[in-house]
Design a protein around this motif. Structure first.
Motif, PDB file in Angstrom:
ATOM      1  N   ASP A  31       0.828  -1.209   0.000  1.00 36.18           N
ATOM      2  CA  ASP A  31       0.000   0.000   0.000  1.00 36.18           C
ATOM      3  C   ASP A  31       0.862   1.258   0.000  1.00 36.18           C
ATOM      4  O   ASP A  31       0.583   2.223  -0.724  1.00 36.18           O
ATOM      5  CB  ASP A  31      -0.925   0.018   1.220  1.00 36.18           C
ATOM      6  CG  ASP A  31      -2.168  -0.834   1.023  1.00 36.18           C
ATOM      7  OD1 ASP A  31      -2.351  -1.327  -0.097  1.00 36.18           O
ATOM      8  OD2 ASP A  31      -2.932  -0.998   1.978  1.00 36.18           O
ATOM      9  N   VAL A  32       1.906   1.268   0.808  1.00 36.57           N
ATOM     10  CA  VAL A  32       2.816   2.412   0.849  1.00 36.57           C
ATOM     11  C   VAL A  32       3.421   2.645  -0.529  1.00 36.57           C
ATOM     12  O   VAL A  32       3.587   3.778  -0.976  1.00 36.57           O
ATOM     13  CB  VAL A  32       3.922   2.176   1.901  1.00 36.57           C
ATOM     14  CG1 VAL A  32       5.033   3.220   1.765  1.00 36.57           C
ATOM     15  CG2 VAL A  32       3.335   2.221   3.306  1.00 36.57           C
ATOM     16  N   THR A  33       3.720   1.552  -1.219  1.00 32.00           N
ATOM     17  CA  THR A  33       4.385   1.641  -2.517  1.00 32.00           C
ATOM     18  C   THR A  33       3.449   2.118  -3.612  1.00 32.00           C
ATOM     19  O   THR A  33       3.817   2.956  -4.436  1.00 32.00           O
ATOM     20  CB  THR A  33       4.963   0.260  -2.892  1.00 32.00           C
ATOM     21  OG1 THR A  33       5.886  -0.145  -1.880  1.00 32.00           O
ATOM     22  CG2 THR A  33       5.664   0.301  -4.225  1.00 32.00           C
ATOM     23  N   ALA A 275       9.344   0.770  -3.555  1.00 30.45           N
ATOM     24  CA  ALA A 275       9.234   0.380  -2.150  1.00 30.45           C
ATOM     25  C   ALA A 275      10.456   0.860  -1.365  1.00 30.45           C
ATOM     26  O   ALA A 275      10.325   1.415  -0.263  1.00 30.45           O
ATOM     27  CB  ALA A 275       9.087  -1.137  -2.042  1.00 30.45           C
ATOM     28  N   LEU A 276      11.618   0.673  -1.932  1.00 28.51           N
ATOM     29  CA  LEU A 276      12.836   1.097  -1.258  1.00 28.51           C
ATOM     30  C   LEU A 276      12.863   2.606  -1.086  1.00 28.51           C
ATOM     31  O   LEU A 276      13.195   3.136  -0.019  1.00 28.51           O
ATOM     32  CB  LEU A 276      14.048   0.630  -2.060  1.00 28.51           C
ATOM     33  CG  LEU A 276      15.424   0.816  -1.413  1.00 28.51           C
ATOM     34  CD1 LEU A 276      15.515   0.003  -0.129  1.00 28.51           C
ATOM     35  CD2 LEU A 276      16.519   0.403  -2.382  1.00 28.51           C
ATOM     36  N   ALA A 277      12.475   3.329  -2.154  1.00 24.34           N
ATOM     37  CA  ALA A 277      12.502   4.786  -2.094  1.00 24.34           C
ATOM     38  C   ALA A 277      11.465   5.347  -1.137  1.00 24.34           C
ATOM     39  O   ALA A 277      11.656   6.421  -0.563  1.00 24.34           O
ATOM     40  CB  ALA A 277      12.280   5.364  -3.497  1.00 24.34           C
ATOM     41  N   LEU A 284      11.688  -6.157   4.321  1.00 20.84           N
ATOM     42  CA  LEU A 284      10.307  -6.334   3.845  1.00 20.84           C
ATOM     43  C   LEU A 284      10.177  -6.209   2.336  1.00 20.84           C
ATOM     44  O   LEU A 284       9.080  -6.407   1.796  1.00 20.84           O
ATOM     45  CB  LEU A 284       9.384  -5.308   4.507  1.00 20.84           C
ATOM     46  CG  LEU A 284       9.037  -5.514   5.979  1.00 20.84           C
ATOM     47  CD1 LEU A 284       8.099  -4.415   6.453  1.00 20.84           C
ATOM     48  CD2 LEU A 284       8.393  -6.883   6.200  1.00 20.84           C
ATOM     49  N   LEU A 285      11.262  -5.879   1.640  1.00 23.40           N
ATOM     50  CA  LEU A 285      11.154  -5.646   0.194  1.00 23.40           C
ATOM     51  C   LEU A 285      10.585  -6.841  -0.566  1.00 23.40           C
ATOM     52  O   LEU A 285       9.662  -6.673  -1.372  1.00 23.40           O
ATOM     53  CB  LEU A 285      12.512  -5.251  -0.376  1.00 23.40           C
ATOM     54  CG  LEU A 285      12.944  -3.801  -0.150  1.00 23.40           C
ATOM     55  CD1 LEU A 285      14.336  -3.577  -0.722  1.00 23.40           C
ATOM     56  CD2 LEU A 285      11.956  -2.832  -0.780  1.00 23.40           C
ATOM     57  N   PRO A 286      11.094  -8.077  -0.350  1.00 24.07           N
ATOM     58  CA  PRO A 286      10.508  -9.204  -1.098  1.00 24.07           C
ATOM     59  C   PRO A 286       9.022  -9.374  -0.821  1.00 24.07           C
ATOM     60  O   PRO A 286       8.232  -9.638  -1.738  1.00 24.07           O
ATOM     61  CB  PRO A 286      11.314 -10.410  -0.594  1.00 24.07           C
ATOM     62  CG  PRO A 286      12.603  -9.834  -0.096  1.00 24.07           C
ATOM     63  CD  PRO A 286      12.224  -8.493   0.491  1.00 24.07           C
TER      64      PRO A 286
END
Length: 376
Positions: A31-33, A275-277, A284-286
């Motif tokens: 959701d954040v992404t 996601a990283l940015a 949690l990236l994967p």
């Protein structure tokens, strides 16, 4: 036996709890992404401090971003300004960069203001920002009316301009004066998730995989109101929408050409970079990427707009560069290599995602002129 059973049950419960927590964390990160926030700048650029201002110039925190060539916006809450070239001959502190201050379009630029560089140069609408007459129109889409600006022109080839990640239809105004000079009508579209447009049904962006149907509606609108053919000019996910439309629309024969600026061609890589940015923890990236792919249907649909380059039937111009940290440019290079008869790649260095025009506006427009002249 009872002790072993109890232990096994406890372990199973713990594992299930951990698994459930991982799923929840993955969905949150997804959701954040992907949740669209109209006009929210893309992450990745550093926050900069205004150190001083003087007539025609501004001193900013020294960084790779502030040393980029070209023309860029400065964005802060309640503030928008435009900066031009780096002024190297002006005395300044070693930790600052002095740039030409083209204009302050909104608010006040004062020492201490925290800003970000953005590709968005204009705010407002074509009339207030550029002095161009336009009409506010409503494009019928499958989810409801889609607000759009129509800038009239004498030709019957229309340009449909589609913004991308973190942008609004204000972003495509950078090319409107150029298109106006060549008498090309322009339809700048707001699509699902944008302010004033219908919400995304599941609340998140699909990186063009469903949004393209709003672009398809815009093509239908253009053909209904006088266009003979259209050129699709998209930025970021808007470029991906254009590729989907070119390959899946029943109206594809009416598309004269595609202009793709910073196209999202590798969805997995873009999801990870986003996601990283956006601050998703590396651990949690994967989970975030997998959850995002599952929620948007990408796990079930592995097709990519460029998976079948042979399907491209119209000329394509791609602006992409190695400094794009959101949409890697390697897929654009592969596409151009696979279809040199259809695809022209113009590499742009020292340009962020969506900022290919900003790096060198005059050169960008000259490349664009050469591409669209046979299509008018």
């Amino acid at each position: 036996m009872r002790t072993a059973t109890a232990t096994a049950a406890a372990v199973t419960t713990t594992l299930l709890g951990a698994g459930a927590a991982a799923v929840v964390a993955g969905r949150y990160a997804a959701d954040v992404t992907l949740r669209p926030v109209p006009g929210r700048p893309l992450p990745g650029g550093p926050r900069l401090t205004v150190h001083s201002t003087a007539p025609g110039r501004v001193a900013l925190t020294r960084s790779l971003a502030t040393l980029r060539p070209g023309t860029h916006g400065l964005d802060a809450p309640g503030v928008h300004a435009v900066v031009g070239r780096v002024l190297r001959d002006v005395p300044h502190d070693p930790d600052t960069v002095v740039r030409e201050l083209v204009r302050v379009t909104h608010g006040t630029l004062e020492p201490g203001t925290r800003v970000r560089l953005t590709p968005q140069i204009h705010i407002g609408d074509p009339r207030s920002a550029l002095g161009l007459d336009h009409a506010d129109v409503d494009v019928p889409g499958e989810l409801g009316g889609l607000p759009a600006w129509f800038v009239p022109g004498a030709r019957d080839t229309w340009v449909i301009a589609v913004h991308g990640l973190g942008g609004t239809r204000e972003h495509p105004m950078v090319v409107m004066p150029f298109l106006r000079r060549y008498h090309l009508p322009v339809l700048a579209l707001a699509y699902r998730g944008d302010l004033g447009a219908p919400a995304c049904p599941d609340g998140i962006s699909h990186l063009g995989a469903s949004e393209w149907r709003d672009l398809d509606a815009a093509i239908r609108y253009a053909l209904r109101f006088g266009a003979r053919r259209v050129i699709l000019h998209g930025w970021s996910t808007g470029a991906t929408m254009a590729l989907y439309a070119a390959q899946r629309s029943a109206l594809a024969d009416s598309i004269a050409g595609l202009v793709l600026d910073s196209p999202v061609l590798d969805r997995h890589a873009t999801l990870r970079n986003l996601a990283l940015a956006r601050g998703v923890p590396p651990a949690l990236l994967p989970l975030a990427v997998r959850a995002a792919e599952a929620r948007t249907g990408m796990l079930a649909d592995h097709r990519n707009p460029v998976a079948d380059p042979a399907a491209l039937r119209m000329p394509v111009l791609v602006f992409s560069g190695p400094d794009d940290t959101i949409a890697p440019w390697e897929p654009a290079r592969r596409l151009a290599a696979l279809r040199p008869d259809r695809v022209t790649l113009y590499p742009v260095r020292d340009a962020p995602h969506g900022g290919m025009w900003n790096a060198n506006p005059s050169r960008y427009e000259e490349v664009l002129r050469r591409f669209i002249t046979p299509l008018m």
